[in-house]
Design a protein around this motif. Structure first.
Motif, PDB file in Angstrom:
ATOM      1  N   GLN A 153       0.838  -1.210   0.000  1.00  0.00           N
ATOM      2  CA  GLN A 153       0.000   0.000   0.000  1.00  0.00           C
ATOM      3  C   GLN A 153       0.870   1.256   0.000  1.00  0.00           C
ATOM      4  OE1 GLN A 153      -3.297  -0.353  -0.208  1.00  0.00           O
ATOM      5  NE2 GLN A 153      -3.136  -2.565   0.013  1.00  0.00           N
ATOM      6  N   LEU A 154       2.100   1.113   0.490  1.00  0.00           N
ATOM      7  CA  LEU A 154       2.962   2.289   0.666  1.00  0.00           C
ATOM      8  C   LEU A 154       3.995   2.485  -0.427  1.00  0.00           C
ATOM      9  CD1 LEU A 154       2.617   1.489   4.159  1.00  0.00           C
ATOM     10  CD2 LEU A 154       3.089   3.910   3.753  1.00  0.00           C
ATOM     11  N   GLY A 155       4.478   1.390  -0.963  1.00  0.00           N
ATOM     12  CA  GLY A 155       5.530   1.546  -1.962  1.00  0.00           C
ATOM     13  C   GLY A 155       5.764   0.287  -2.758  1.00  0.00           C
ATOM     14  N   ASP A 156       6.695   0.361  -3.687  1.00  0.00           N
ATOM     15  CA  ASP A 156       7.011  -0.776  -4.563  1.00  0.00           C
ATOM     16  C   ASP A 156       8.079  -1.683  -3.965  1.00  0.00           C
ATOM     17  OD1 ASP A 156       5.327   0.371  -6.393  1.00  0.00           O
ATOM     18  OD2 ASP A 156       6.934   1.406  -7.480  1.00  0.00           O
ATOM     19  N   SER A 157       8.849  -1.132  -3.008  1.00  0.00           N
ATOM     20  CA  SER A 157       9.985  -1.884  -2.463  1.00  0.00           C
ATOM     21  C   SER A 157       9.855  -2.033  -0.963  1.00  0.00           C
ATOM     22  CB  SER A 157      11.303  -1.143  -2.714  1.00  0.00           C
ATOM     23  OG  SER A 157      11.478  -0.910  -4.067  1.00  0.00           O
ATOM     24  N   VAL A 158      10.468  -3.096  -0.462  1.00  0.00           N
ATOM     25  CA  VAL A 158      10.546  -3.278   0.985  1.00  0.00           C
ATOM     26  C   VAL A 158      12.020  -3.380   1.373  1.00  0.00           C
ATOM     27  CG1 VAL A 158      10.267  -5.804   0.801  1.00  0.00           C
ATOM     28  CG2 VAL A 158       9.757  -4.659   2.964  1.00  0.00           C
ATOM     29  N   LEU A 205      18.549  -5.268   3.234  1.00  0.00           N
ATOM     30  CA  LEU A 205      18.440  -5.467   1.783  1.00  0.00           C
ATOM     31  C   LEU A 205      17.103  -4.941   1.279  1.00  0.00           C
ATOM     32  CD1 LEU A 205      19.719  -9.146   1.796  1.00  0.00           C
ATOM     33  CD2 LEU A 205      20.948  -7.242   0.777  1.00  0.00           C
ATOM     34  N   THR A 206      17.092  -4.548   0.000  1.00  0.00           N
ATOM     35  CA  THR A 206      15.871  -4.000  -0.604  1.00  0.00           C
ATOM     36  C   THR A 206      15.350  -4.922  -1.705  1.00  0.00           C
ATOM     37  OG1 THR A 206      16.742  -1.797  -0.173  1.00  0.00           O
ATOM     38  CG2 THR A 206      14.902  -1.927  -1.696  1.00  0.00           C
ATOM     39  N   PHE A 207      14.041  -5.212  -1.651  1.00  0.00           N
ATOM     40  CA  PHE A 207      13.432  -6.116  -2.639  1.00  0.00           C
ATOM     41  C   PHE A 207      12.125  -5.546  -3.185  1.00  0.00           C
ATOM     42  CE2 PHE A 207      15.850  -8.781   0.298  1.00  0.00           C
ATOM     43  CZ  PHE A 207      16.693  -9.424  -0.588  1.00  0.00           C
ATOM     44  N   ALA A 208      11.792  -5.989  -4.395  1.00  0.00           N
ATOM     45  CA  ALA A 208      10.547  -5.567  -5.052  1.00  0.00           C
ATOM     46  C   ALA A 208       9.363  -6.311  -4.429  1.00  0.00           C
ATOM     47  CB  ALA A 208      10.622  -5.856  -6.546  1.00  0.00           C
ATOM     48  N   LEU A 209       8.407  -5.575  -3.915  1.00  0.00           N
ATOM     49  CA  LEU A 209       7.231  -6.193  -3.273  1.00  0.00           C
ATOM     50  C   LEU A 209       6.370  -6.973  -4.251  1.00  0.00           C
ATOM     51  CD1 LEU A 209       6.260  -3.368  -0.807  1.00  0.00           C
ATOM     52  CD2 LEU A 209       6.645  -5.760  -0.184  1.00  0.00           C
ATOM     53  N   ARG A 210       6.356  -6.533  -5.498  1.00  0.00           N
ATOM     54  CA  ARG A 210       5.568  -7.226  -6.522  1.00  0.00           C
ATOM     55  C   ARG A 210       5.911  -8.716  -6.563  1.00  0.00           C
ATOM     56  NH1 ARG A 210       3.595  -7.350 -11.827  1.00  0.00           N
ATOM     57  NH2 ARG A 210       4.949  -8.547 -13.213  1.00  0.00           N
ATOM     58  N   TYR A 211       7.209  -9.022  -6.491  1.00  0.00           N
ATOM     59  CA  TYR A 211       7.638 -10.428  -6.536  1.00  0.00           C
ATOM     60  C   TYR A 211       7.339 -11.140  -5.223  1.00  0.00           C
ATOM     61  CZ  TYR A 211       9.638  -9.688 -11.068  1.00  0.00           C
ATOM     62  OH  TYR A 211       9.778  -9.432 -12.405  1.00  0.00           O
ATOM     63  N   LEU A 212       7.556 -10.465  -4.101  1.00  0.00           N
ATOM     64  CA  LEU A 212       7.277 -11.108  -2.809  1.00  0.00           C
ATOM     65  C   LEU A 212       5.795 -11.463  -2.705  1.00  0.00           C
ATOM     66  CD1 LEU A 212       9.502  -9.001  -0.371  1.00  0.00           C
ATOM     67  CD2 LEU A 212      10.031 -11.179  -1.488  1.00  0.00           C
ATOM     68  N   ASN A 213       4.943 -10.608  -3.281  1.00  0.00           N
ATOM     69  CA  ASN A 213       3.507 -10.924  -3.299  1.00  0.00           C
ATOM     70  C   ASN A 213       3.211 -12.142  -4.175  1.00  0.00           C
ATOM     71  OD1 ASN A 213       2.162  -9.063  -1.504  1.00  0.00           O
ATOM     72  ND2 ASN A 213       2.780  -7.437  -2.906  1.00  0.00           N
ATOM     73  N   PRO A 253      18.248  -8.886  -5.355  1.00  0.00           N
ATOM     74  CA  PRO A 253      18.000  -7.661  -4.603  1.00  0.00           C
ATOM     75  C   PRO A 253      18.017  -6.441  -5.509  1.00  0.00           C
ATOM     76  CG  PRO A 253      20.254  -8.405  -4.251  1.00  0.00           C
ATOM     77  CD  PRO A 253      19.588  -9.440  -5.101  1.00  0.00           C
ATOM     78  N   LYS A 254      17.442  -5.352  -5.022  1.00  0.00           N
ATOM     79  CA  LYS A 254      17.595  -4.069  -5.698  1.00  0.00           C
ATOM     80  C   LYS A 254      18.956  -3.533  -5.291  1.00  0.00           C
ATOM     81  CE  LYS A 254      13.005  -2.587  -6.722  1.00  0.00           C
ATOM     82  NZ  LYS A 254      12.154  -1.395  -6.803  1.00  0.00           N
ATOM     83  N   ILE A 255      19.648  -2.975  -6.255  1.00  0.00           N
ATOM     84  CA  ILE A 255      21.005  -2.516  -5.960  1.00  0.00           C
ATOM     85  C   ILE A 255      21.117  -1.012  -6.158  1.00  0.00           C
ATOM     86  CG2 ILE A 255      22.381  -4.620  -6.193  1.00  0.00           C
ATOM     87  CD1 ILE A 255      22.370  -4.381  -9.118  1.00  0.00           C
TER      88      ILE A 255
ATOM     89  N   GLN B   4      16.727  -2.667 -10.072  1.00  0.00           N
ATOM     90  CA  GLN B   4      16.446  -4.093  -9.878  1.00  0.00           C
ATOM     91  C   GLN B   4      17.551  -4.963 -10.458  1.00  0.00           C
ATOM     92  OE1 GLN B   4      13.844  -5.855  -8.201  1.00  0.00           O
ATOM     93  NE2 GLN B   4      15.370  -7.410  -8.627  1.00  0.00           N
ATOM     94  N   GLY B   5      18.103  -5.846  -9.629  1.00  0.00           N
ATOM     95  CA  GLY B   5      19.108  -6.779 -10.116  1.00  0.00           C
ATOM     96  C   GLY B   5      18.454  -7.918 -10.873  1.00  0.00           C
ATOM     97  N   ARG B   6      19.242  -8.642 -11.634  1.00  0.00           N
ATOM     98  CA  ARG B   6      18.729  -9.797 -12.379  1.00  0.00           C
ATOM     99  C   ARG B   6      19.405 -11.069 -11.876  1.00  0.00           C
ATOM    100  NH1 ARG B   6      16.816  -9.187 -17.932  1.00  0.00           N
ATOM    101  NH2 ARG B   6      18.239 -10.845 -18.485  1.00  0.00           N
ATOM    102  N   MET B   7      18.648 -12.156 -11.884  1.00  0.00           N
ATOM    103  CA  MET B   7      19.169 -13.419 -11.353  1.00  0.00           C
ATOM    104  C   MET B   7      20.461 -13.839 -12.043  1.00  0.00           C
ATOM    105  SD  MET B   7      17.531 -14.578  -8.864  1.00  0.00           S
ATOM    106  CE  MET B   7      18.428 -16.098  -8.825  1.00  0.00           C
ATOM    107  N   ASP B   8      20.531 -13.675 -13.364  1.00  0.00           N
ATOM    108  CA  ASP B   8      21.694 -14.198 -14.087  1.00  0.00           C
ATOM    109  C   ASP B   8      22.970 -13.404 -13.812  1.00  0.00           C
ATOM    110  OD1 ASP B   8      19.809 -12.690 -15.455  1.00  0.00           O
ATOM    111  OD2 ASP B   8      19.746 -14.042 -17.179  1.00  0.00           O
TER     112      ASP B   8
END
Lengths: 257, 14
Positions: A153-158, A205-213, A253-255, B4-8
């Protein structure tokens, strides 16, 4: 000849529901030791790894290694035709271009069979090194699902920050910020409800919530989920599949740009 | 910002 019979057929249904929105197609590699699958999503941001041991099936036979290319939304549609209490048997002959699925009701009064076309797939296989992770968090899978949904609800990343006290999930966006902190459980009377943190080194670490969902769609498979994290490597989100094996999702991860 | 990083780019293709 390949044949795998699973009395708890609902596990197949739950497994397909967990991956069908992330993957369009994948190869099921069948051998005498069991069934494995490894596939990346189309954008190569995440990877799905499934391992089902032959011992976990009620009957299992695989005379020759078999790679079945499967269109997952099609298999998911067919699995939806099975009742939740049905016994599911998957069968294929050597060199077959179809796979058979047989659904039996518990009382044996209804038997349905479906045949699905296999597809030719050429996929890249990634070598995933055995890694000692800095932090491994075990938590109720429903809690993880709720956190991912709420923070979306708040953002794209966690941002996941893990210390020995616990784990903190944070998101921010135009409307503001949100933080959810889970402390390590004091007592572990109810194993399924416990939050357990195993930490060698703190990580953030930062990750895309879309994928975690997407990953959280596997929640019905297991009461607990395990998150394994180290700096600069993909997160592993693991759901155990009963006695059969596991479903693991890897997320890059997001870098920093 | 973050990218966003990529797996490969983390694991090699075998």
């Amino acid at each position: 000849m390949f044949e795998a019979r699973l009395v708890q057929g609902s596990l197949w249904k739950k497994l397909l529901e967990s991956i069908k929105d992330l993957l369009n197609e994948a190869i099921f590699d069948c051998s005498s030791t069991g069934i494995t699958l490894q596939a990346m999503d189309s954008s190569h941001v995440s990877l799905v790894s499934i391992s089902m041991n032959s011992d976990g099936f009620d009957t299992y036979r695989c005379d020759r290694n078999l790679s079945m290319g499967i269109h997952l939304p099609s298999l998911s549609k067919i699995m939806k035709c099975a009742g939740n209490d049905d016994i599911i048997t998957m069968k294929a002959t050597d060199d077959a271009d179809t796979v058979s699925l047989v659904f039996e009701s518990q009382n044996n009064e209804k038997v349905s069979d479906y045949e699905m076309k296999l597809i030719d797939l050429d996929t890249e296989h990634l070598g995933i090194p055995e890694t000692e992770y800095s932090c491994v968090v075990k938590m109720p899978s429903s809690e993880f699902q709720r956190i991912c949904r709420d923070l979306s609800q708040l953002g794209d990343s966690v941002v996941i920050a893990c210390t020995k006290e616990g784990v903190k999930f944070s998101a921010s966006g135009e409307l503001g910020t949100g933080n959810i902190k889970l402390c390590q459980s004091a007592s572990t009377d109810k194993e399924e409800e416990a939050v357990v943190v195993d930490m060698n080194e703190a990580v953030c670490l930062t990750f895309a919530l879309r994928y975690l969902n997407f990953f959280a769609k596997a929640t019905p498979l297991s009461a607990q989920v395990q998150l394994s994290m180290s700096k600069d490597v993909p997160l592993v989100v693991e759901y155990k599949i009963s006695e059969l094996g596991f479903l693991r999702f890897y997320l890059a991860p997001k870098i920093e740009d | 910002g973050t990218m966003q990083g990529r797996m490969d780019s983390f694991f090699s293709i075998v």
